[in-house]
Scaffold this motif. Structure first.
Motif, PDB file in Angstrom:
ATOM      1  N   LEU A 222       0.826  -1.199   0.000  1.00 55.24           N
ATOM      2  CA  LEU A 222       0.000   0.000   0.000  1.00 55.24           C
ATOM      3  C   LEU A 222       0.865   1.257   0.000  1.00 55.24           C
ATOM      4  O   LEU A 222       0.599   2.219  -0.731  1.00 55.24           O
ATOM      5  N   GLN A 223       1.899   1.241   0.829  1.00 61.22           N
ATOM      6  CA  GLN A 223       2.818   2.380   0.865  1.00 61.22           C
ATOM      7  C   GLN A 223       3.466   2.599  -0.505  1.00 61.22           C
ATOM      8  O   GLN A 223       3.587   3.730  -0.983  1.00 61.22           O
ATOM      9  N   LEU A 250      -4.836  -0.339  -5.048  1.00 57.73           N
ATOM     10  CA  LEU A 250      -5.016   0.108  -3.661  1.00 57.73           C
ATOM     11  C   LEU A 250      -6.193  -0.621  -3.013  1.00 57.73           C
ATOM     12  O   LEU A 250      -6.102  -1.076  -1.866  1.00 57.73           O
ATOM     13  N   ASN A 251      -7.275  -0.747  -3.746  1.00 54.38           N
ATOM     14  CA  ASN A 251      -8.467  -1.400  -3.199  1.00 54.38           C
ATOM     15  C   ASN A 251      -8.214  -2.879  -2.926  1.00 54.38           C
ATOM     16  O   ASN A 251      -8.708  -3.435  -1.932  1.00 54.38           O
ATOM     17  N   ARG A 252      -7.431  -3.526  -3.785  1.00 51.08           N
ATOM     18  CA  ARG A 252      -7.115  -4.942  -3.581  1.00 51.08           C
ATOM     19  C   ARG A 252      -6.359  -5.155  -2.263  1.00 51.08           C
ATOM     20  O   ARG A 252      -6.672  -6.069  -1.494  1.00 51.08           O
ATOM     21  N   GLU A 253      -5.377  -4.309  -1.997  1.00 49.34           N
ATOM     22  CA  GLU A 253      -4.599  -4.458  -0.760  1.00 49.34           C
ATOM     23  C   GLU A 253      -5.450  -4.144   0.470  1.00 49.34           C
ATOM     24  O   GLU A 253      -5.339  -4.817   1.500  1.00 49.34           O
ATOM     25  N   ALA A 254      -6.301  -3.133   0.379  1.00 45.43           N
ATOM     26  CA  ALA A 254      -7.171  -2.790   1.506  1.00 45.43           C
ATOM     27  C   ALA A 254      -8.139  -3.930   1.810  1.00 45.43           C
ATOM     28  O   ALA A 254      -8.421  -4.231   2.980  1.00 45.43           O
ATOM     29  N   SER A 259      -9.667  -8.782   5.209  1.00 47.54           N
ATOM     30  CA  SER A 259      -9.958 -10.217   5.312  1.00 47.54           C
ATOM     31  C   SER A 259      -9.049 -10.920   6.315  1.00 47.54           C
ATOM     32  O   SER A 259      -9.421 -11.937   6.887  1.00 47.54           O
ATOM     33  N   LYS A 260      -7.841 -10.395   6.535  1.00 51.92           N
ATOM     34  CA  LYS A 260      -6.912 -10.997   7.483  1.00 51.92           C
ATOM     35  C   LYS A 260      -7.115 -10.507   8.915  1.00 51.92           C
ATOM     36  O   LYS A 260      -6.546 -11.076   9.850  1.00 51.92           O
ATOM     37  N   SER A 261      -7.901  -9.471   9.079  1.00 50.72           N
ATOM     38  CA  SER A 261      -7.991  -8.812  10.376  1.00 50.72           C
ATOM     39  C   SER A 261      -8.655  -9.691  11.439  1.00 50.72           C
ATOM     40  O   SER A 261      -9.671 -10.341  11.191  1.00 50.72           O
ATOM     41  N   VAL A 262      -8.049  -9.718  12.632  1.00 54.17           N
ATOM     42  CA  VAL A 262      -8.652 -10.351  13.818  1.00 54.17           C
ATOM     43  C   VAL A 262      -8.775  -9.312  14.928  1.00 54.17           C
ATOM     44  O   VAL A 262      -8.966  -9.656  16.084  1.00 54.17           O
ATOM     45  N   ASP A 263      -8.675  -8.054  14.532  1.00 54.56           N
ATOM     46  CA  ASP A 263      -8.669  -6.961  15.490  1.00 54.56           C
ATOM     47  C   ASP A 263      -9.655  -5.906  15.017  1.00 54.56           C
ATOM     48  O   ASP A 263      -9.660  -5.524  13.831  1.00 54.56           O
ATOM     49  N   LEU A 264     -10.486  -5.407  15.899  1.00 54.05           N
ATOM     50  CA  LEU A 264     -11.498  -4.422  15.521  1.00 54.05           C
ATOM     51  C   LEU A 264     -10.871  -3.149  14.968  1.00 54.05           C
ATOM     52  O   LEU A 264     -11.396  -2.541  14.032  1.00 54.05           O
ATOM     53  N   LYS A 274     -10.772   1.828   2.503  1.00 52.23           N
ATOM     54  CA  LYS A 274     -11.622   1.564   1.344  1.00 52.23           C
ATOM     55  C   LYS A 274     -12.539   2.747   1.030  1.00 52.23           C
ATOM     56  O   LYS A 274     -12.805   3.043  -0.143  1.00 52.23           O
ATOM     57  N   VAL A 275     -13.007   3.430   2.077  1.00 46.86           N
ATOM     58  CA  VAL A 275     -13.838   4.619   1.859  1.00 46.86           C
ATOM     59  C   VAL A 275     -13.027   5.700   1.146  1.00 46.86           C
ATOM     60  O   VAL A 275     -13.491   6.318   0.176  1.00 46.86           O
ATOM     61  N   ILE A 276     -11.798   5.929   1.604  1.00 49.42           N
ATOM     62  CA  ILE A 276     -10.946   6.956   0.994  1.00 49.42           C
ATOM     63  C   ILE A 276     -10.598   6.581  -0.441  1.00 49.42           C
ATOM     64  O   ILE A 276     -10.598   7.427  -1.348  1.00 49.42           O
ATOM     65  N   ILE A 277     -10.295   5.300  -0.665  1.00 47.60           N
ATOM     66  CA  ILE A 277      -9.957   4.846  -2.023  1.00 47.60           C
ATOM     67  C   ILE A 277     -11.137   5.067  -2.969  1.00 47.60           C
ATOM     68  O   ILE A 277     -10.957   5.478  -4.122  1.00 47.60           O
ATOM     69  N   GLU A 278     -12.346   4.790  -2.493  1.00 44.55           N
ATOM     70  CA  GLU A 278     -13.528   5.005  -3.325  1.00 44.55           C
ATOM     71  C   GLU A 278     -13.702   6.492  -3.630  1.00 44.55           C
ATOM     72  O   GLU A 278     -14.063   6.861  -4.757  1.00 44.55           O
ATOM     73  N   GLN A 279     -13.440   7.345  -2.654  1.00 46.11           N
ATOM     74  CA  GLN A 279     -13.501   8.785  -2.894  1.00 46.11           C
ATOM     75  C   GLN A 279     -12.471   9.195  -3.941  1.00 46.11           C
ATOM     76  O   GLN A 279     -12.759  10.016  -4.825  1.00 46.11           O
TER      77      GLN A 279
END
Length: 288
Positions: A222-223, A250-254, A259-264, A274-279
């Motif tokens: 992403l960076q 960018l959207n693919r990495e986000a 999908s990997k997240s186990v943390d809120l 994803k919201v920023i990428i869509e903007q």
């Protein structure tokens, strides 16, 4: 410079014969799509006008409208094209012979017939020159407007990039903390059911868990993608299609981070990304 595909420009000129005006509107489009709305006297110039627009614009849906309003004191100089009128009346008679119920042409309909009125003084070559001059003037204004709008879009996108970098800085330190917390939790559970000499089993479980939740690679990509988007924006030119491709990356990495997240908190960060990428994607759609 970054060029927007959205813009509007107009130009006009008064002549002894009447008033000329031209308007050009453009909106975003995948390709260059040009639509002309011209008086009959200028139809023969459409190919030359299209060539001029094509050489100076690369993308966008462009509508070009040219109007000519003759002065009141010149209207009476117009006269009927007798030869065309005779052909028109002959065709009307032929139609009535076959279809007696066909309506008769009215005077208004005849006068509106393309080419039925001609001016005995009009210099159409001069009109062509005026039309091309006005088109170039309006086109210059349109390009300037698209540049101004493009600079605004560039500033918006750079601001969104900065927002995403801040989110990534928040996400990176949480991964080691999550792994350490899981290690402590797993060690406590395993020590209740197995002997203390099963440290290797604990390490294997921790390694497996760490591999599942590790998004360091996605964060790094992403960076790198953000660096590339910023480089493209700073380089300028016709970069709309390239930026659109980068938005997909960018959207693919986000999505992978989510999908990997186990943390809120990581999940929240993924959603914010994803919201920023869509903007950004919506803004990129307007870039030439």
């Amino acid at each position: 410079m970054i060029f927007s595909m959205t813009g509007y420009a107009a130009a006009s000129q008064e002549t002894p014969q009447g008033s000329f005006s031209i308007e050009i509107r453009s909106v975003n489009n995948r390709y260059l799509d040009i639509l002309f709305r011209l008086p009959d006297e200028f139809r023969k110039q459409e190919a030359v006008m299209r060539e001029l627009l094509t050489t100076q614009l690369s993308r966008g849906k462009v509508e070009c409208r040219l109007n000519f309003s003759p002065l009141a004191n010149t209207v009476n100089l117009q006269q009927l094209d007798d030869a065309l009128l005779e052909r028109l009346l002959h065709l009307e008679q032929a139609i009535k012979t076959r279809h007696p119920a066909a309506a008769t042409l009215t005077v208004s309909e005849i006068l509106k017939w393309p080419g039925i009125l001609e001016s005995n003084h009009t210099n159409f070559e001069e009109f062509d020159e005026i039309g091309m001059m006005l088109l170039q003037a309006a086109l210059d204004d349109l390009k300037a407007a698209r540049i101004r709008e493009g600079n605004k879009l560039r500033s918006i996108l750079l601001n969104r990039i900065q927002q995403m970098r801040q989110l990534l800085q928040m996400a990176s330190p949480r991964i080691p903390t999550l792994i350490a917390a899981f290690e402590e939790k797993l060690r406590t559970r395993l020590e209740e059911i197995i002997s203390n000499n099963e440290d290797e089993r604990i390490r294997q479980e921790i390694t497996l868990f760490a591999g599942k939740i590790d998004v360091d690679e996605e964060l790094s990509r992403l960076q790198a993608h953000l660096d590339e988007v910023e480089r493209i924006l700073n380089k300028g030119g016709y970069v709309g299609k390239r930026l659109d491709f980068m938005m997909q990356e960018l959207n693919r990495e986000a999505n992978t981070i989510g999908s990997k997240s186990v943390d809120l908190e990581i999940t929240r960060i993924s959603m914010e990304l994803k919201v920023i990428i869509e903007q950004m994607r919506e803004q990129v759609q307007n870039i030439e």
